[in-house]
Motif scaffolding. Structure first.
Motif, mmCIF file in Angstrom:
data_model
loop_
_atom_site.group_PDB
_atom_site.id
_atom_site.type_symbol
_atom_site.label_atom_id
_atom_site.label_comp_id
_atom_site.label_asym_id
_atom_site.label_seq_id
_atom_site.Cartn_x
_atom_site.Cartn_y
_atom_site.Cartn_z
ATOM 1 N N ASP A 1 -70.681 -57.712 23.013
ATOM 2 C CA ASP A 1 -70.925 -56.430 22.337
ATOM 3 C C ASP A 1 -70.739 -56.554 20.828
ATOM 4 O O ASP A 1 -71.449 -55.902 20.050
ATOM 5 C CB ASP A 1 -69.987 -55.361 22.894
ATOM 6 N N GLN A 2 -69.803 -57.375 20.395
ATOM 7 C CA GLN A 2 -69.568 -57.548 18.961
ATOM 8 C C GLN A 2 -70.738 -58.291 18.298
ATOM 9 O O GLN A 2 -71.181 -57.920 17.215
ATOM 10 C CB GLN A 2 -68.254 -58.294 18.746
ATOM 11 N N VAL A 3 -71.237 -59.334 18.947
ATOM 12 C CA VAL A 3 -72.390 -60.063 18.399
ATOM 13 C C VAL A 3 -73.616 -59.167 18.362
ATOM 14 O O VAL A 3 -74.407 -59.207 17.412
ATOM 15 C CB VAL A 3 -72.660 -61.334 19.238
ATOM 16 N N LYS A 4 -73.782 -58.352 19.365
ATOM 17 C CA LYS A 4 -74.928 -57.441 19.420
ATOM 18 C C LYS A 4 -74.932 -56.477 18.245
ATOM 19 O O LYS A 4 -76.002 -56.098 17.742
ATOM 20 C CB LYS A 4 -74.891 -56.667 20.743
ATOM 21 N N MET A 5 -73.753 -56.088 17.781
ATOM 22 C CA MET A 5 -73.657 -55.190 16.637
ATOM 23 C C MET A 5 -73.875 -55.919 15.312
ATOM 24 O O MET A 5 -74.292 -55.312 14.327
ATOM 25 C CB MET A 5 -72.285 -54.514 16.630
ATOM 26 N N MET A 6 -73.600 -57.227 15.288
ATOM 27 C CA MET A 6 -73.666 -57.974 14.029
ATOM 28 C C MET A 6 -75.060 -58.478 13.704
ATOM 29 O O MET A 6 -75.465 -58.521 12.537
ATOM 30 C CB MET A 6 -72.696 -59.163 14.085
ATOM 31 N N TYR A 7 -75.830 -58.883 14.720
ATOM 32 C CA TYR A 7 -77.091 -59.573 14.471
ATOM 33 C C TYR A 7 -78.240 -58.886 15.198
ATOM 34 O O TYR A 7 -78.125 -58.571 16.386
ATOM 35 C CB TYR A 7 -77.008 -61.036 14.912
ATOM 36 N N SER A 8 -79.339 -58.675 14.463
ATOM 37 C CA SER A 8 -80.522 -58.033 15.029
ATOM 38 C C SER A 8 -81.766 -58.575 14.334
ATOM 39 O O SER A 8 -81.841 -58.596 13.097
ATOM 40 C CB SER A 8 -80.434 -56.503 14.850
ATOM 41 N N PRO B 1 -66.924 -64.193 13.043
ATOM 42 C CA PRO B 1 -65.572 -63.845 12.571
ATOM 43 C C PRO B 1 -64.542 -64.823 13.115
ATOM 44 O O PRO B 1 -64.775 -65.515 14.112
ATOM 45 C CB PRO B 1 -65.362 -62.431 13.123
ATOM 46 N N PRO B 2 -63.364 -64.891 12.491
ATOM 47 C CA PRO B 2 -62.357 -65.907 12.864
ATOM 48 C C PRO B 2 -61.870 -65.814 14.302
ATOM 49 O O PRO B 2 -61.524 -66.841 14.894
ATOM 50 C CB PRO B 2 -61.217 -65.646 11.876
#
Length: 499
Positions: A367-374, A330-331
């Motif tokens: 925490d944001q990256v953890k929610m976006m990519y799996s 994200p930006p």
């Protein structure tokens, strides 16, 4: 239903890289979901024969001549006998090739179609249309993908590029991005907050940077032209001149390493630039957490997994607006620049100013990256592709129904005459050459069936298989494999081998 899958690519561990990590992570997650996966690649120094990696992932390191950047010598047919032997030994049902520049990948898909197997191809790169190398690569890609069941691309930009290069129907191309194991890329600013059921929950701690505090810019990349090393060499002295409290930390190797070292010596920047050389993938996180900004000056990139890893480590990302990179983060996590020296210097200056002012909250990035990519999600979506090409789900559900109520795509026929029709349409002269290759490959297959009969090929013992996970994420133990007494594994050279 569980599948027996062969991942085929020239690029795999112990060589570090995005394609290598992608194959390994998807394979292990598919194994977790109850499938059987083997990897077929060429031999690396110290790695020849059959090896077992974590989670029972079997790797075949085939001893073939490597000619350039870990790519094997393209021979078209000489790989067929050993490939057929592996496929029959492991009872493979789906062959999944990776990489436009992988000779093993293209040859494996050709041989798999001759043997009547379902095939999938994943493209990880972007290519042009004008230079001689791209023209030859695109023609080879058109040959391979004219007879493949489904294609996966790691970004929408990559999909558009692949569809144009190989003249494909967009409906047979899916977009499944890369991912990251966020737990392996935690920032240093994580500390225990509380205990819940015996487990420690980390919490982010803000790292405020004062106006005079040093800022470390990290670069981890192969030092090649397409990775923007020349752009980095041109921009780095100007960035250091504009910001006295900034240092660079550079990891990676390649043919441009000499140019980088010469620039550092010529500008006398040894005290402000640290060169680490090549680093192993498990060491990437330890390098990243030493910095504040990650600089990614690539000239072409289909996805860019390393910038996701950097953001997960709590680094603010400065990257070029090329390929699929704008789709990745994200930006608020990135500052984009044109692939030009002036713009890259300006964008890096903006990122430094944003960190010093406290406008960017990098402690929240993990925490944001953890929610976006799996990788689990990537494996589930890849499994759906397998379901679509094998008929486990209907074509209407997999491809979708158009406005006239008809399905525009479908799985390819195995029949030789149908394959020849598809190859013939690849070009005036190239089409005839492709048909000739398919006919010769079929004749070799007939010869191998008569000379090296299937009855004389020993079947490999399967690693204990995990319960298959159905669409509702519930285990279905319908194929429990067990090691019998006496099946011993020991560890040699860093991997498991059958004794």
């Amino acid at each position: 239903m569980p599948y027996n899958i062969a991942m085929v690519c020239d690029f795999f561990f112990p060589q570090p890289g995005g394609v290598e990590s992608h194959i390994y992570q998807v394979s292990t997650k598919l194994i977790d979901r109850g499938h059987k996966v083997v990897v077929i690649t060429h031999a690396y120094k110290g790695r020849t024969g059959v090896h077992y990696l974590t989670n029972g992932l079997k790797v075949y390191h085939v001893p073939f001549l490597v000619i350039y950047r870990e790519t094997t010598m393209p021979t078209v047919f000489s790989f067929f006998p050993i490939f057929r032997n592996i496929i029959l030994r492991e009872k493979i049902e789906i062959v999944h090739g990776h990489g436009s520049l992988s000779s093993f990948c293209h040859e494996a898909i050709l041989h798999a179609r001759t043997m009547g197997l379902r095939t999938v191809f994943t493209d990880h790169s972007l290519f042009g249309f004008a230079d001689a190398g791209s023209i030859l690569t695109n023609k080879l890609l058109k040959f391979t993908l004219s007879d493949v069941d489904h294609i996966i691309c790691v970004s929408h930009t990559c999909k558009e590029n692949t569809v144009l290069r190989a003249s494909l129907d967009p409906l047979i191309v899916s977009v499944i991005p890369n991912a990251v194991v966020a737990e392996n890329f935690q920032p240093l600013s994580y500390s225990p907050k509380s205990h819940d059921a015996g487990y420690m929950k980390p919490r982010p701690i803000s790292r405020r940077i004062g106006p005079d505090d040093p800022i470390v810019i990290v670069v981890i990349s192969r030092l090649f032209y397409n990775k923007g090393t020349d752009l980095l060499i041109a921009a780095m002295p100007r960035i250091l001149a504009n910001h006295p409290n900034v240092r660079f930390l550079i990891a990676g190797s390649g043919p441009k390493a000499i140019d980088l070292e010469q620039m550092i010596e010529r500008r006398m920047l040894q005290d402000r630039v640290e060169l680490l050389g090549p680093v192993r993938h498990e060491e990437v996180r330890d390098v990243m957490v030493r910095g504040h900004i990650y600089l990614h000056p690539s000239l072409t990139e289909a996805f860019g997994t390393v910038i996701v890893e950097a953001a997960s480590c709590g680094l603010y990302v400065v990257c070029t607006r090329v390929g699929g990179i704008p789709e990745v983060l994200p930006p608020h996590m990135t500052t984009f620049a044109k692939p030009e020296e002036d713009d890259l210097v300006a964008a890096t200056g903006k990122a430094i100013a944003a960190l010093r002012s406290g406008r960017v909250r990098t402690e929240r990035f993990h925490d944001q990256v953890k929610m976006m990519y799996s990788w689990t999600d990537v494996a589930q979506r890849t499994e759906r592709v397998y379901d679509g090409i094998t008929g486990a789900i209907s074509e209407e559900e997999f491809y979708g129904v158009q406005g006239d109520g008809k399905v525009r795509a479908g799985v390819q026929s195995y029949a030789l005459i149908d394959r020849l029709k598809r190859y013939y349409g690849c070009g005036v002269w190239a089409g005839k050459l492709f048909c000739l290759c398919a006919i010769i490959d079929y004749l070799i297959f007939i010869f191998l069936e008569l000379w090296a009969t299937r009855a004389n090929i020993d079947l490999a013992k399967d690693w204990p298989r995990k319960p298959f996970i159905n669409d509702k994420n519930k285990p279905v133990d319908n194929n429990p494999y067990r090691l019998r007494h006496g099946d011993v594994m020991d560890r040699r050279n860093g991997s498991f081998v059958v004794r």
